[in-house]
Design an enzyme around this catalytic site. Structure first.
Site, PDB file in Angstrom:
ATOM      1  N   CYS A 187      -7.276   2.666   3.525  1.00 27.29           N
ATOM      2  CA  CYS A 187      -6.269   1.848   3.582  1.00 27.29           C
ATOM      3  C   CYS A 187      -4.901   3.010   3.263  1.00 27.29           C
ATOM      4  CB  CYS A 187      -6.182   0.967   2.622  1.00 27.29           C
ATOM      5  SG  CYS A 187      -7.217  -0.357   3.121  1.00 27.29           S
TER       6      CYS A 187
ATOM      7  N   PHE B 176      -2.019   2.969 -11.373  1.00 28.13           N
ATOM      8  CA  PHE B 176      -1.925   3.920 -10.186  1.00 28.13           C
ATOM      9  C   PHE B 176      -0.779   4.651 -10.792  1.00 28.13           C
ATOM     10  CE2 PHE B 176      -3.983   2.699  -6.566  1.00 28.13           C
ATOM     11  CZ  PHE B 176      -4.668   1.460  -6.977  1.00 28.13           C
ATOM     12  N   LEU B 177      -0.969   5.293 -11.899  1.00 33.61           N
ATOM     13  CA  LEU B 177      -0.224   6.573 -12.439  1.00 33.61           C
ATOM     14  C   LEU B 177      -1.425   7.731 -12.908  1.00 33.61           C
ATOM     15  CD1 LEU B 177       2.775   5.442 -14.575  1.00 33.61           C
ATOM     16  CD2 LEU B 177       2.818   6.126 -12.175  1.00 33.61           C
TER      17      LEU B 177
ATOM     18  N   ASN C 175       0.864  -1.228  -0.050  1.00 32.51           N
ATOM     19  CA  ASN C 175      -0.159   0.124  -0.080  1.00 32.51           C
ATOM     20  C   ASN C 175       0.862   1.280   0.006  1.00 32.51           C
ATOM     21  OD1 ASN C 175      -2.456  -1.159  -0.329  1.00 32.51           O
ATOM     22  ND2 ASN C 175      -3.045  -0.945   1.817  1.00 32.51           N
TER      23      ASN C 175
HETATM   24  C1  UDX Z   1      -6.499   0.078  -1.582  1.00 32.53           C
HETATM   25  C2  UDX Z   1      -5.381  -1.134  -2.158  1.00 32.53           C
HETATM   26  O1  UDX Z   1      -5.585  -0.798  -3.741  1.00 32.53           O
HETATM   27  C3  UDX Z   1      -5.905  -2.347  -1.767  1.00 32.53           C
HETATM   28  O2  UDX Z   1      -4.983  -3.345  -2.284  1.00 32.53           O
HETATM   29  C4  UDX Z   1      -5.920  -2.326  -0.093  1.00 32.53           C
HETATM   30  O3  UDX Z   1      -6.246  -3.626   0.098  1.00 32.53           O
HETATM   31  C5  UDX Z   1      -6.699  -1.423   0.290  1.00 32.53           C
HETATM   32  O4  UDX Z   1      -6.348   0.080  -0.281  1.00 32.53           O
HETATM   33  P1  UDX Z   1      -8.983   1.124  -2.032  1.00 32.53           P
HETATM   34  O5  UDX Z   1      -8.564   1.991  -0.669  1.00 32.53           O
HETATM   35  O6  UDX Z   1     -10.273   0.381  -1.937  1.00 32.53           O
HETATM   36  O7  UDX Z   1      -7.789  -0.062  -2.158  1.00 32.53           O
HETATM   37  O8  UDX Z   1      -8.700   2.073  -3.259  1.00 32.53           O
HETATM   38  P2  UDX Z   1      -7.862   2.140  -4.659  1.00 32.53           P
HETATM   39  O9  UDX Z   1      -8.696   1.955  -5.854  1.00 32.53           O
HETATM   40  O10 UDX Z   1      -6.659   1.663  -4.295  1.00 32.53           O
HETATM   41  O11 UDX Z   1      -7.701   3.973  -4.547  1.00 32.53           O
HETATM   42  C6  UDX Z   1      -7.144   4.662  -3.552  1.00 32.53           C
HETATM   43  C7  UDX Z   1      -7.121   6.036  -3.630  1.00 32.53           C
HETATM   44  O12 UDX Z   1      -6.099   6.240  -4.591  1.00 32.53           O
HETATM   45  C8  UDX Z   1      -8.428   6.688  -4.086  1.00 32.53           C
HETATM   46  O13 UDX Z   1      -8.744   7.735  -3.409  1.00 32.53           O
HETATM   47  C9  UDX Z   1      -8.110   6.925  -5.771  1.00 32.53           C
HETATM   48  O14 UDX Z   1      -8.753   7.945  -6.079  1.00 32.53           O
HETATM   49  C10 UDX Z   1      -6.584   7.222  -5.641  1.00 32.53           C
HETATM   50  N1  UDX Z   1      -5.960   6.869  -6.801  1.00 32.53           N
HETATM   51  C11 UDX Z   1      -5.686   5.607  -7.333  1.00 32.53           C
HETATM   52  C12 UDX Z   1      -5.198   7.877  -7.587  1.00 32.53           C
HETATM   53  O15 UDX Z   1      -5.282   9.091  -7.111  1.00 32.53           O
HETATM   54  N2  UDX Z   1      -4.533   7.679  -8.668  1.00 32.53           N
HETATM   55  C13 UDX Z   1      -4.434   6.368  -9.364  1.00 32.53           C
HETATM   56  O16 UDX Z   1      -3.609   6.082 -10.116  1.00 32.53           O
HETATM   57  C14 UDX Z   1      -4.882   5.229  -8.588  1.00 32.53           C
END
Ligand code: UDX
Length: 424
Positions: A255, A244-245, A203
């Site tokens: 999380c 995640f970019l 994470n």
């Molecule tokens: C995350 C992890 O992905 C997961 O493996 C773990 O068990 C719990 O935490 P989650 O919190 O449900 O899952 O959401 P995720 O889709 O990962 O997004 C997290 C945050 O990052 C969101 O606020 C999202 O908007 C942001 N994000 C994600 C970005 O700003 N840019 C990205 O490229 C991806």
């Protein structure tokens, strides 16, 4: 060994319900327990109290194998493997609050008849400390990697299953591994501390990826590059990957903020200053300040300005508002003297008391009507479908800050909007 071993699930919050329903789907009798009686009652009626695609169907389909109770006794009677899915929220100091894990241990008393299978995210060292205190209690670390909105699919088609155990608990670890045999996923068998670290480090790395691309976005704004193009070009490199970019106004949720903080804190407690994570958190904060700055750039002082926030949930397809950027933004905007209206298709009502006096609008159009600016906070698909020509007619000043680079920039500019994205 019985292939369809009955299992216990302790705590039926989001992780617990998903775990219980998916294990039942895999054919196991599941004995689940929660201290909140209303939750138990609604789940026993087949009602799922959270918004998670596919979950209600799975609970309904497997209702005969799912047994919910507020009492620990049936769980202990029927299952040897106890999946611990309780909350481990951050304390003020940033450490994880393990009181709910402790409560489970207390309920087990001195009995070593059961094995604890830790799904909850806990600090590295938790398993070792529990085993040191509770000699003879079997302990298996089995962290969850579920994303909200795709949790059922993440459980059924995991990238990997991580199982950590010391030698004395190896046979229970084998039984946990057997539960996942049907999933055809790579299994990482390791020691407990490494399994705990895999969860936090994964994470923290993903959060780092987000803060990294957000900094590239901020520099791109100065240097005239477009972060979406940059991310596309970077992501094609296998070693980097395109996931995640997505640059934006920062990560939220239950999380990332908690786990980054926990790892940073854990490192600090052990005498190591985790410099990179300090920056990751700072950049995430900076993204929110920059959003306010973008509004001020066009509107000057925000005193008396009507600002619409589109989206409250921390990401689309969930009603979860934990650590949602919208909450921080609405507070800061109110602090700047602005009037804030918010709209979210599912999460607004839940957030009511946390939105610093913001008005909850009935629709996106209602929120935008007469507004001086709109900030797109959550990329709900319906925001892309809005009648933007009509929005333009209704807004007092047509400023859009697209916090997720989600809207059609060219079309909006063409329609006469002042458009501010992230990193372009
Ligand atoms: C995350 C992890 O992905 C997961 O493996 C773990 O068990 C719990 O935490 P989650 O919190 O449900 O899952 O959401 P995720 O889709 O990962 O997004 C997290 C945050 O990052 C969101 O606020 C999202 O908007 C942001 N994000 C994600 C970005 O700003 N840019 C990205 O490229 C991806």
């Amino acid at each position: 060994m019985d292939e369809k071993e009955p299992v216990g699930v302790i705590g039926v919050g989001w992780v617990g319900v998903v775990t219980a329903a998916c294990l039942a789907e895999l054919g196991h009798e599941v004995w689940a327990r929660d201290i909140v009686e209303e939750k138990v009652a609604s789940l026993s009626r087949g009602e799922v109290p959270i918004h998670e695609p596919g979950l209600p169907e799975l609970v309904a389909k497997n209702k005969d194998r799912l047994h919910f109770s507020a009492d620990m006794a049936p769980v202990l009677e029927h299952a040897r493997l106890l999946f611990v899915c309780v909350d481990t929220p951050p304390t003020y100091s940033g450490d994880a609050d393990l009181s709910r894990v402790e409560a489970v241990l207390e309920e087990l008393g001195d009995s070593n008849d059961h094995a604890l299978v830790m799904k909850s995210t806990v600090p590295v060292g938790t398993g070792r400390s529990i085993q040191r205190r509770r000699d003879g209690l079997a302990y298996v670390a089995n962290p969850e990697f579920l994303k909200e909105g795709s949790a059922v699919e993440d459980f059924m088609k995991p990238d990997r299953v991580v199982i950590g155990a010391e030698d004395d608990s190896a046979r229970f670890a084998d039984r946990v591994q057997a539960l996942y045999a049907a999933l055809d996923a790579p299994v990482v068998r390791t020691d407990v501390a490494s399994a705990e670290m895999i969860k936090l480090a994964s994470n923290a790395f993903l959060a780092t990826k987000i803060s990294f691309i957000n900094e590239i976005a901020n520099v791109s704004e100065e240097l005239g590059a477009d972060v979406s193009e940059v991310a596309r070009g970077m992501g094609l490199d296998d070693r980097i990957g395109w996931k995640f970019l997505r640059a934006g106004i920062g990560y939220g949720g239950s999380c990332f903020p908690k786990d980054v903080q926990a790892l940073k804190q854990l490192a600090g407690n052990s005498g190591y200053h985790f410099q990179l994570l300090t920056a990751v958190v700072e950049v995430n904060e900076l993204q929110k300040r920059r959003t306010i700055g973008k509004l001020q750039k066009h509107l000057g002082s925000l005193v008396g300005k009507e600002i619409a926030l589109l989206g409250v949930a921390f990401k689309p397809h969930t009603d979860d508002i934990r650590e949602a950027t919208s909450l921080v933004l609405s507070g800061r905007l109110a602090g700047e003297g602005a009037s804030v209206r918010v709209y979210d298709p599912v999460a607004a009502a839940k957030a009511d008391s946390m939105l610093a006096g913001a008005r909850i609008a009935d629709s996106a159009m209602d929120a935008l009507d007469g507004a001086d600016a709109a900030v797109l906070v959550t990329e709900w698909p319906e925001f892309a479908e809005l009648d933007w020509a009509e929005v333009k007619r209704r807004m007092r000043f047509p400023l859009i800050v697209d916090g997720r680079n989600f809207l059609d920039r060219e079309a909006l500019i063409e329609a006469g909007f002042v458009y501010e994205g992230i990193g372009r």
